[in-house]
Design an enzyme around this catalytic site. Structure first.
Site, short mmCIF file in Angstrom:
data_model
loop_
_atom_site.label_atom_id
_atom_site.label_comp_id
_atom_site.label_asym_id
_atom_site.label_seq_id
_atom_site.Cartn_x
_atom_site.Cartn_y
_atom_site.Cartn_z
N SER A 68 29.67 -3.23 12.04
CA SER A 68 30.60 -2.58 11.10
C SER A 68 29.98 -1.24 10.75
CB SER A 68 30.69 -3.44 9.84
OG SER A 68 31.24 -2.71 8.77
N TYR A 84 26.33 -8.10 3.14
CA TYR A 84 27.05 -7.81 4.39
C TYR A 84 26.26 -6.77 5.21
CZ TYR A 84 31.18 -6.59 7.31
OH TYR A 84 32.06 -6.38 8.35
N1 LIG Z 1 38.51 -6.11 9.38
C1 LIG Z 1 37.75 -5.03 9.19
O1 LIG Z 1 38.18 -4.06 8.55
C2 LIG Z 1 36.37 -4.97 9.78
C3 LIG Z 1 35.64 -3.79 9.63
C4 LIG Z 1 34.36 -3.72 10.16
C5 LIG Z 1 33.84 -4.79 10.84
N2 LIG Z 1 34.55 -5.94 10.97
C6 LIG Z 1 33.95 -7.04 11.70
O2 LIG Z 1 34.86 -7.51 12.69
C7 LIG Z 1 34.62 -8.90 12.93
C8 LIG Z 1 35.92 -9.67 12.84
O3 LIG Z 1 36.45 -9.53 11.53
P1 LIG Z 1 37.97 -9.81 11.15
O4 LIG Z 1 38.44 -8.65 10.36
O5 LIG Z 1 38.73 -10.24 12.33
O6 LIG Z 1 37.76 -11.02 10.12
P2 LIG Z 1 38.58 -12.37 9.90
O7 LIG Z 1 40.02 -12.17 10.23
O8 LIG Z 1 38.20 -12.85 8.54
O9 LIG Z 1 37.97 -13.33 11.00
C9 LIG Z 1 36.67 -13.84 10.87
C10 LIG Z 1 36.46 -14.83 12.00
O10 LIG Z 1 35.16 -15.43 11.83
C11 LIG Z 1 35.31 -16.83 11.93
N3 LIG Z 1 34.34 -17.56 11.12
C12 LIG Z 1 34.09 -17.43 9.80
N4 LIG Z 1 33.21 -18.34 9.40
C13 LIG Z 1 32.90 -19.09 10.50
C14 LIG Z 1 32.07 -20.20 10.72
N5 LIG Z 1 31.35 -20.78 9.74
N6 LIG Z 1 32.00 -20.71 11.97
C15 LIG Z 1 32.73 -20.17 12.99
N7 LIG Z 1 33.54 -19.11 12.83
C16 LIG Z 1 33.63 -18.59 11.60
C17 LIG Z 1 36.73 -17.13 11.44
O11 LIG Z 1 37.23 -18.32 12.02
P3 LIG Z 1 37.47 -19.71 11.24
O12 LIG Z 1 37.82 -19.39 9.83
O13 LIG Z 1 38.59 -20.34 12.02
O14 LIG Z 1 36.20 -20.43 11.40
C18 LIG Z 1 37.49 -15.94 12.00
O15 LIG Z 1 37.89 -16.19 13.32
C19 LIG Z 1 33.57 -9.33 11.91
O16 LIG Z 1 32.30 -9.31 12.52
C20 LIG Z 1 33.65 -8.26 10.84
O17 LIG Z 1 32.45 -8.13 10.13
C21 LIG Z 1 35.81 -6.06 10.44
#
Ligand SMILES: NC(=O)c1ccc[n+]([C@@H]2O[C@H](COP(=O)([O-])OP(=O)(O)OC[C@H]3O[C@@H](n4cnc5c(N)ncnc54)[C@H](OP(=O)(O)O)[C@@H]3O)[C@@H](O)[C@H]2O)c1
Length: 267
Positions: free
Chosen positions: A136, A149
């Site tokens: 991120s 984070y």
């Molecule tokens: N969205 C943004 O603006 C943004 C910005 C910068 C970086 N990122 C990064 O992008 C990546 C994806 O984020 P996103 O926005 O798609 O978030 P999200 O929609 O909240 O998805 C998070 C994912 O992680 C999984 N997860 C959470 N806890 C888990 C556990 N204990 N075991 C296995 N899986 C788990 C969730 O699946 P389950 O709940 O089904 O387990 C879900 O598939 C992350 O690394 C995040 O830090 C996101």
């Protein structure tokens, strides 16, 4: 190129989330067979049913050390790892319980490191493979409410850069992807936080394109954010105090409080 995506087998963690689903679809479109993992089996099964072929669901809890250890064996021979799963872990340092701190460290940092360590060996033996870490911009710039984070996302960057050096000459590539604020789906979108005027966003599909670009060009790092945020992260590396003060003037504390409130259910 470290791996030819067509005909490869990729493991994507966090595949039930906003960005993870886009990454699964992009890899699938390039001809990869995708092993999609997360805890919510039903969401994974919907994705499998939608794509129809060359995709498998393997549910696992990455906060559970036994699940992490078992995952590489269950996933089969993997050519590409995309370590994407994470918790938002947003909020002041003193708002987390000890268990919440451990869970964020486990899911965001411990699991990706163990999976990469376990999967890299066979890739090196075959002389081909790629490891992608979704960090991120909070892995380059810290802000109020980002201490936990950012600890995981800065840590991921350090691991990936060191790992890349360890793997030079083996045929195995390493890329870290740094998204900024992502709209339409995912942890920021779902928090319903309003950004200050002029702060730009990117889409999950653009993050997925960044992943593909990172693999195909074996790039060490790929930013997926508007120029202003990318420049801010460079400045934060040079003068973090100055950037912190500028962020405060632009209302970073209010933004952090809103974000932590909107993501309180994901700890
Ligand atoms: N969205 C943004 O603006 C943004 C910005 C910068 C970086 N990122 C990064 O992008 C990546 C994806 O984020 P996103 O926005 O798609 O978030 P999200 O929609 O909240 O998805 C998070 C994912 O992680 C999984 N997860 C959470 N806890 C888990 C556990 N204990 N075991 C296995 N899986 C788990 C969730 O699946 P389950 O709940 O089904 O387990 C879900 O598939 C992350 O690394 C995040 O830090 C996101």
């Amino acid at each position: 190129m470290s791996v030819n995506l067509a005909g490869s087998r990729a493991l994507v963690t966090g595949a039930s989330g906003g960005i993870g689903e886009a990454i699964v679809r992009a890899l699938h479109a390039r001809g990869a067979t995708v092993v999609a993992t997360a805890r919510r089996q039903k969401v994974l099964e919907r994705l499998v049913a939608d794509l129809g072929y060359r995709v498998e669901a393997v549910p696992a809890d990455l906060a559970d050390a036994a699940d992490v250890q078992a995952l590489p064996g269950r996933a089969g021979q993997i050519d590409v790892l995309v370590a994407n799963a994470a918790l938002p872990a947003s909020g002041r340092y003193d708002s987390f319980s000890g268990d919440e701190v451990d869970r964020a460290l486990d899911v965001n940092l411990r699991a990706p490191l163990h999976l990469a360590r376990e999967l890299a060996g066979p890739m090196v033996q075959r002389g081909s493979g790629h490891l992608v870490f979704i960090s991120s911009l909070s892995g380059k710039t810290a802000s109020p409410g980002s201490s936990l984070y950012s600890a995981t996302k800065f840590g991921m960057r350090g691991y990936a850069l060191g790992l890349r050096e360890d793997l030079v000459g083996t045929g195995v590539g390493v890329t870290t992807v740094f998204p900024g604020f992502i709209r339409d789906a995912g942890m920021f979108h779902e928090s319903n936080t309003e950004l200050p005027k002029g702060v730009g966003t990117r889409t999950p599909e653009q993050v997925a394109e960044g992943v593909i670009r990172g693999i195909e060009r074996n790039k060490p790092e790929v930013d997926v954010a508007p120029l202003s945020l990318r420049l801010g992260s460079i400045a934060a590396g040079i003068a973090p105090g100055m950037v912190g003060a500028a962020q405060r003037k632009l209302g970073s504390r209010d933004l952090a409080a809103e974000l932590a409130k909107g993501q309180a259910d994901k700890r």
